[in-house]
Design a protein around this motif. Structure first.
Motif, PDB file in Angstrom:
ATOM      1  N   ASN A 136       0.855  -1.134  -0.225  1.00  0.00           N
ATOM      2  CA  ASN A 136       0.080   0.104   0.193  1.00  0.00           C
ATOM      3  C   ASN A 136       0.946   1.270  -0.068  1.00  0.00           C
ATOM      4  N   ALA A 137       0.803   2.005  -1.134  1.00  0.00           N
ATOM      5  CA  ALA A 137       1.564   3.337  -0.839  1.00  0.00           C
ATOM      6  C   ALA A 137       0.646   4.478   0.073  1.00  0.00           C
ATOM      7  N   ARG A 138      -0.375   3.996   1.024  1.00  0.00           N
ATOM      8  CA  ARG A 138      -0.348   4.948   1.424  1.00  0.00           C
ATOM      9  C   ARG A 138      -0.078   4.747   2.926  1.00  0.00           C
ATOM     10  N   SER A 139       0.253   5.282   3.549  1.00  0.00           N
ATOM     11  CA  SER A 139      -0.418   4.874   5.381  1.00  0.00           C
ATOM     12  C   SER A 139      -1.490   3.973   6.326  1.00  0.00           C
ATOM     13  N   PRO A 140      -1.744   3.238   6.207  1.00  0.00           N
ATOM     14  CA  PRO A 140      -2.930   2.830   7.367  1.00  0.00           C
ATOM     15  C   PRO A 140      -3.651   3.633   7.861  1.00  0.00           C
ATOM     16  N   ARG A 141      -3.325   4.776   7.942  1.00  0.00           N
ATOM     17  CA  ARG A 141      -4.063   6.059   8.749  1.00  0.00           C
ATOM     18  C   ARG A 141      -5.022   7.115   7.991  1.00  0.00           C
ATOM     19  N   LEU A 142      -6.120   7.769   9.177  1.00  0.00           N
ATOM     20  CA  LEU A 142      -6.148   8.096   8.355  1.00  0.00           C
ATOM     21  C   LEU A 142      -5.941  10.327   8.940  1.00  0.00           C
ATOM     22  N   ASN A 143      -5.278   9.979   8.213  1.00  0.00           N
ATOM     23  CA  ASN A 143      -4.065  11.424   8.885  1.00  0.00           C
ATOM     24  C   ASN A 143      -4.121  12.810   8.011  1.00  0.00           C
TER      25      ASN A 143
ATOM     26  N   ALA B 139      -5.354  19.270  14.405  1.00  0.00           N
ATOM     27  CA  ALA B 139      -6.804  20.524  14.550  1.00  0.00           C
ATOM     28  C   ALA B 139      -7.551  20.079  13.747  1.00  0.00           C
ATOM     29  N   LEU B 140      -7.191  19.451  12.082  1.00  0.00           N
ATOM     30  CA  LEU B 140      -8.092  19.246  10.803  1.00  0.00           C
ATOM     31  C   LEU B 140      -7.761  18.477  11.165  1.00  0.00           C
ATOM     32  N   THR B 141      -7.122  17.151  11.063  1.00  0.00           N
ATOM     33  CA  THR B 141      -6.624  16.105  11.062  1.00  0.00           C
ATOM     34  C   THR B 141      -7.959  15.449  11.827  1.00  0.00           C
ATOM     35  N   TRP B 142      -7.864  15.884  13.810  1.00  0.00           N
ATOM     36  CA  TRP B 142      -9.445  15.373  14.864  1.00  0.00           C
ATOM     37  C   TRP B 142     -10.362  15.344  14.026  1.00  0.00           C
ATOM     38  N   HIS B 143     -10.505  16.737  13.791  1.00  0.00           N
ATOM     39  CA  HIS B 143     -12.298  16.988  12.736  1.00  0.00           C
ATOM     40  C   HIS B 143     -12.581  15.980  11.899  1.00  0.00           C
ATOM     41  N   TYR B 144     -11.438  15.941  11.100  1.00  0.00           N
ATOM     42  CA  TYR B 144     -11.949  15.142   9.876  1.00  0.00           C
ATOM     43  C   TYR B 144     -12.041  13.434  10.076  1.00  0.00           C
ATOM     44  N   GLN B 145     -11.173  13.075  11.232  1.00  0.00           N
ATOM     45  CA  GLN B 145     -11.944  11.651  12.146  1.00  0.00           C
ATOM     46  C   GLN B 145     -12.620  11.758  12.724  1.00  0.00           C
ATOM     47  N   TRP B 146     -13.303  13.138  13.573  1.00  0.00           N
ATOM     48  CA  TRP B 146     -14.651  12.904  14.121  1.00  0.00           C
ATOM     49  C   TRP B 146     -15.104  12.345  13.014  1.00  0.00           C
ATOM     50  N   ILE B 147     -15.777  13.277  12.358  1.00  0.00           N
ATOM     51  CA  ILE B 147     -16.675  13.431  11.342  1.00  0.00           C
ATOM     52  C   ILE B 147     -16.888  12.274  10.673  1.00  0.00           C
TER      53      ILE B 147
ATOM     54  N   ARG C 145      -8.469   3.482  15.437  1.00  0.00           N
ATOM     55  CA  ARG C 145      -7.696   2.955  16.813  1.00  0.00           C
ATOM     56  C   ARG C 145      -5.852   2.251  17.371  1.00  0.00           C
ATOM     57  N   ALA C 146      -6.055   2.137  15.544  1.00  0.00           N
ATOM     58  CA  ALA C 146      -4.087   1.602  15.865  1.00  0.00           C
ATOM     59  C   ALA C 146      -3.370   3.122  15.488  1.00  0.00           C
ATOM     60  N   ASP C 147      -4.173   3.783  15.434  1.00  0.00           N
ATOM     61  CA  ASP C 147      -3.155   5.239  14.698  1.00  0.00           C
ATOM     62  C   ASP C 147      -3.002   5.557  16.886  1.00  0.00           C
ATOM     63  N   PRO C 148      -1.464   5.747  16.921  1.00  0.00           N
ATOM     64  CA  PRO C 148      -1.040   6.484  18.562  1.00  0.00           C
ATOM     65  C   PRO C 148      -1.093   7.673  18.500  1.00  0.00           C
ATOM     66  N   ALA C 149      -1.873   8.584  17.299  1.00  0.00           N
ATOM     67  CA  ALA C 149      -1.630  10.180  16.756  1.00  0.00           C
ATOM     68  C   ALA C 149      -2.787  10.438  16.640  1.00  0.00           C
ATOM     69  N   SER C 150      -4.137   9.608  16.393  1.00  0.00           N
ATOM     70  CA  SER C 150      -5.471   9.479  16.203  1.00  0.00           C
ATOM     71  C   SER C 150      -6.043  10.081  17.671  1.00  0.00           C
ATOM     72  N   TYR C 151      -7.375  11.160  17.184  1.00  0.00           N
ATOM     73  CA  TYR C 151      -8.181  11.513  18.618  1.00  0.00           C
ATOM     74  C   TYR C 151      -8.963  10.349  19.078  1.00  0.00           C
ATOM     75  N   LEU C 152      -9.423   9.506  18.850  1.00  0.00           N
ATOM     76  CA  LEU C 152      -9.985   7.959  20.011  1.00  0.00           C
ATOM     77  C   LEU C 152      -8.813   7.377  20.105  1.00  0.00           C
ATOM     78  N   SER C 153      -7.149   7.285  20.144  1.00  0.00           N
ATOM     79  CA  SER C 153      -6.414   7.032  20.847  1.00  0.00           C
ATOM     80  C   SER C 153      -6.059   8.097  21.700  1.00  0.00           C
ATOM     81  N   LEU C 154      -5.852   9.817  21.716  1.00  0.00           N
ATOM     82  CA  LEU C 154      -5.237  10.346  22.541  1.00  0.00           C
ATOM     83  C   LEU C 154      -5.956  10.851  23.176  1.00  0.00           C
ATOM     84  N   GLU C 155      -7.257  11.190  23.291  1.00  0.00           N
ATOM     85  CA  GLU C 155      -8.874  11.693  23.513  1.00  0.00           C
ATOM     86  C   GLU C 155     -10.060  11.133  23.281  1.00  0.00           C
TER      87      GLU C 155
END
Length: 450
Positions: free
Chosen positions: A104-111, A200-208, A414-424
């Protein structure tokens, strides 16, 4: 002209590009115990070609709203951005690559990697040289920056494929720039502005993705279950995520079935076919600018156009893709996106929809729904579309497709340690909302621009 200092490369940033995989990220199996279906490719090509069972033209209800779904027309295009953010399979259509060798040429994260690439340090051509914390846009603000040959200077060239993904990409660039202004107004040190805006933008995007996109696609009950109990079939450990082939090559290709043949770009404007009229890969003409309220429901505006109902059939624009999308092909059938979807699932050895349903404890669809084209079992991609038609009136995914998509998207977060679901996990959006709950339109179309 005011000048801002160049962005710095933070060693401890949550979003630093060095944390991306050094090699291609993995694909894998969500249901590794199931055998490949293995359908004759000629059967797949007949089914997906012009006049086949996947061609909507023969069965199209030409009455007003005859194939309208419940959700607005823009949601499958937002889903396309999510796909571009998490997956990029460069393997050939007809295979020849072992599954274990797929990368996969992308990292498997919604980042938002598709937006930011390597940031102002690694991808400076995407940012304003006079204010590197902000994205560069076209002079009129309606397009992305381009080189002298019209090639988009963006994090993922696939976002330039047509007017809709391009317009969403541009709206996200504007959202980032607004957040930069907001942070500066609130006294955030200049050296921290870019990283904080990106987070901030990434977390809003993930939350959406979790709270606006997924409930519309799979239903709130399933989202709540996966959030509370975790995935039953996909629950990777932190930093060990992968993209299941059942998701990438079947379930998450559901959106192709929601694309309409033609769209209005502005109120009372002409209805234009997606392909070839709205194809991208070049500067955005003035008469092709999209009013996002035509594809998303915006408070105070008339209802938007609707997505096409999911029913196993694809619109004519997708059955005969232009060469600018497919490249030169040696079989005319390869111009059909349905053919490509069916062949991709066969190439990567996906199981039948019936076998996946049995494994999940769901009664398989009757033959009267899936059709007699598939004597050995129904290709998973087609099965998921027919499941939606039969069990959810074509408005959302059924239990097989919904389970795969919900578990993968939430599992990746959940597998992304920088996502909002992991941190907050209880984090809430900070940007203003027009209604009681923040949603995608609040991010893309701020109240002041409506």
């Amino acid at each position: 002209m005011s000048m801002h200092p160049a962005a710095r490369d933070h060693c401890l940033s949550l979003v630093r590009s060095v944390d991306r995989p050094t090699g291609g990220a993995r694909y894998g199996r969500m249901f590794p115990g199931l055998e490949p279906l293995g359908t004759d490719p000629h059967v797949l090509m007949r089914a997906g070609s012009d006049g086949g069972i996947c061609d909507a033209a023969a069965a199209l209800d030409l009455g007003a709203g005859g194939d309208d779904a419940e959700q607005a027309a823009g949601w499958p295009f937002f889903g396309q951005l999510l796909a571009h953010d998490t997956t990029a399979d460069r393997s050939p259509l007809m295979g020849g690559v072992e599954t274990d060798a797929l990368r996969n040429a992308r990292s498997p994260r919604l980042n938002l990697e598709m937006l930011y690439a390597d940031g102002p340090i690694g991808s400076p051509y995407m940012f304003d040289a006079n204010d590197p914390a902000k994205f560069l846009l076209s002079p009129d603000g309606y397009d992305v920056p381009r080189n002298q040959q019209g090639i988009a200077l963006i994090g993922d060239p696939r976002n330039d494929v047509h007017i809709f993904t391009l317009s969403l990409h541009v709206a996200l660039l504007h959202a980032h720039n607004r957040i930069v202004d907001h942070l500066r107004t609130h006294g955030v040190p200049e050296a921290d502005v870019f990283d904080k805006a990106r987070i901030a933008l990434t977390w809003h995007y993930q939350w959406i993705a979790v709270h606006d996109f997924l409930p519309r696609l799979v239903g709130q009950a399933l989202v709540d279950e996966v959030l509370e109990d975790g995935g039953k079939w996909f629950n990777p450990e932190p930093m060990n995520a992968f993209i299941p082939l059942e998701y990438a090559d079947a379930a998450y290709r559901y959106g192709h079935g929601q694309i309409r043949h033609a769209y209005h770009l502005v109120e009372d404007g002409p209805e234009l076919p997606l392909f070839p009229d709205l194809v991208g890969f070049g500067p955005l003409p003035v008469d092709r600018r999209l009013d996002l309220a035509q594809i998303f429901d915006v408070p105070g505006r008339p209802p938007a156009q609707r997505a096409k109902r999911l029913d196993g059939r694809l619109a004519a624009s997708l059955i005969g893709l232009p060469e600018r999308i497919t490249g030169a092909v040696d079989e005319s059938a390869y111009r059909s996106l349905a053919v490509r979807d069916l062949l991709r699932g066969d190439t990567t050895g996906l199981p039948s929809g019936e076998e996946v349903a049995k494994l999940l404890g769901v009664p398989p669809l009757p033959l009267s729904i899936t059709g007699d084209t598939w004597p050995g079992g129904t290709p998973l991609w087609f099965y998921i579309l027919k499941e939606s038609e039969y069990l959810a009136d074509g408005d959302r995914l059924g239990p097989v497709g919904g389970r795969i998509v919900a578990e993968v998207l939430i599992g990746l977060l959940r597998a992304d340690p920088a996502s909002y679901l992991s941190l907050e996990p209880d984090w809430q959006p900070m940007l203003p909302a027009a209604g009681d709950t923040f949603g995608l339109t609040d991010l893309l179309i701020p109240a002041g621009s409506r």
